[in-house]
Write a protein that holds these residues in place. Structure first.
Motif, PDB file in Angstrom:
ATOM      1  N   SER A   1       0.743  -1.216  -0.049  1.00  0.00           N
ATOM      2  CA  SER A   1       0.093   0.016  -0.043  1.00  0.00           C
ATOM      3  C   SER A   1       0.926   1.308   0.035  1.00  0.00           C
ATOM      4  N   VAL A   2       1.920   1.265   0.799  1.00  0.00           N
ATOM      5  CA  VAL A   2       2.749   2.531   0.911  1.00  0.00           C
ATOM      6  C   VAL A   2       3.532   2.527  -0.620  1.00  0.00           C
ATOM      7  N   GLN A   3       3.965   1.417  -1.081  1.00  0.00           N
ATOM      8  CA  GLN A   3       4.635   1.455  -2.160  1.00  0.00           C
ATOM      9  C   GLN A   3       3.686   2.078  -3.370  1.00  0.00           C
ATOM     10  N   ALA A   4       2.415   1.494  -3.414  1.00  0.00           N
ATOM     11  CA  ALA A   4       1.332   2.317  -4.428  1.00  0.00           C
ATOM     12  C   ALA A   4       1.516   3.777  -4.284  1.00  0.00           C
ATOM     13  N   ARG A   5       1.246   4.100  -2.999  1.00  0.00           N
ATOM     14  CA  ARG A   5       0.979   5.626  -2.899  1.00  0.00           C
ATOM     15  C   ARG A   5       2.205   6.297  -3.121  1.00  0.00           C
TER      16      ARG A   5
END
Length: 206
Positions: A173-177
């Motif tokens: 999720s963090v990488q996607a953001r």
């Protein structure tokens, strides 16, 4: 009593809640201003308070809606796949795709909305922390089910295994953001599943 008395519903509450959810998902709890929320919902502040009580209560309902809709990928994978390994893999891959869906905010609302909060919003941070812990428990429950059904060895450390895959899931999720592509995230999911045989003990050879 005149027809104008009372509080008529001049808007679709469900549609307004869905639009508020997307604002919180994109902006986070604290950064989502009342003006942004009411603008997206097509209502004025008094109507927001009349319908939802407070910004925090609106957020709580938005989180619940997210879990039933956009955020339901993991629950479906854990419920539908036939083995624990297939379920975990499907959850990672499914979320890698969901987190990069065109037209939607990137990442997971529950992971990104409030990892830190001002003291007066500690209840919001706690809500999301509890949701993340519940997600990790659901991963462990599915692995424990795999032990019971025989597709995961009985001496597997299911707690550590669930914690590892929860950490990968939240990290996606963090990488996607941060701008990672779908292919980037799917590569991480693939690498994480390639680690399964290292993390899960092989059956003893007798």
């Amino acid at each position: 009593m005149g027809a104008g008395r009372g509080r008529p519903r001049a808007f679709d509450r469900d549609a307004a809640l869905e639009r508020a959810m997307r604002v919180f998902w994109e902006r986070g709890y604290e950064a989502a201003s009342l003006a942004e929320l009411t603008g997206a919902m097509g209502i004025r502040p008094p109507s927001l308070y009349a319908a939802f009580g407070s910004k925090e209560q609106l957020f709580r309902e938005a989180v619940e809606l997210y879990g039933r809709t956009e955020g339901g990928v993991t629950a479906r994978a854990l419920r539908e796949e036939s083995t624990a390994r297939e379920a975990i893999g499907a959850a990672l891959r499914g979320n890698a795709c969901a987190y990069t869906e065109p037209g939607s905010p990137r990442g997971c609302m529950v992971v990104l909305s409030a990892t830190t909060c001002a003291p007066e919003h500690e209840t919001v941070r706690t809500l999301l922390c509890d949701d993340r812990r519940a997600m990790e428990r659901s991963l462990r429950d599915r692995i424990d089910r795999g032990v019971a059904e025989g597709d995961v060895p009985a001496d597997t450390d299911t707690r550590s295994l669930a914690a590892f895959y929860a950490t990968v899931l939240f990290g996606l999720s963090v990488q996607a953001r941060d701008g990672a592509t779908r292919d980037d995230l799917l590569a991480v999911a693939h690498a994480a599943m390639a680690s399964w045989d290292t993390l899960v003990p092989h059956p003893s050879v007798r």
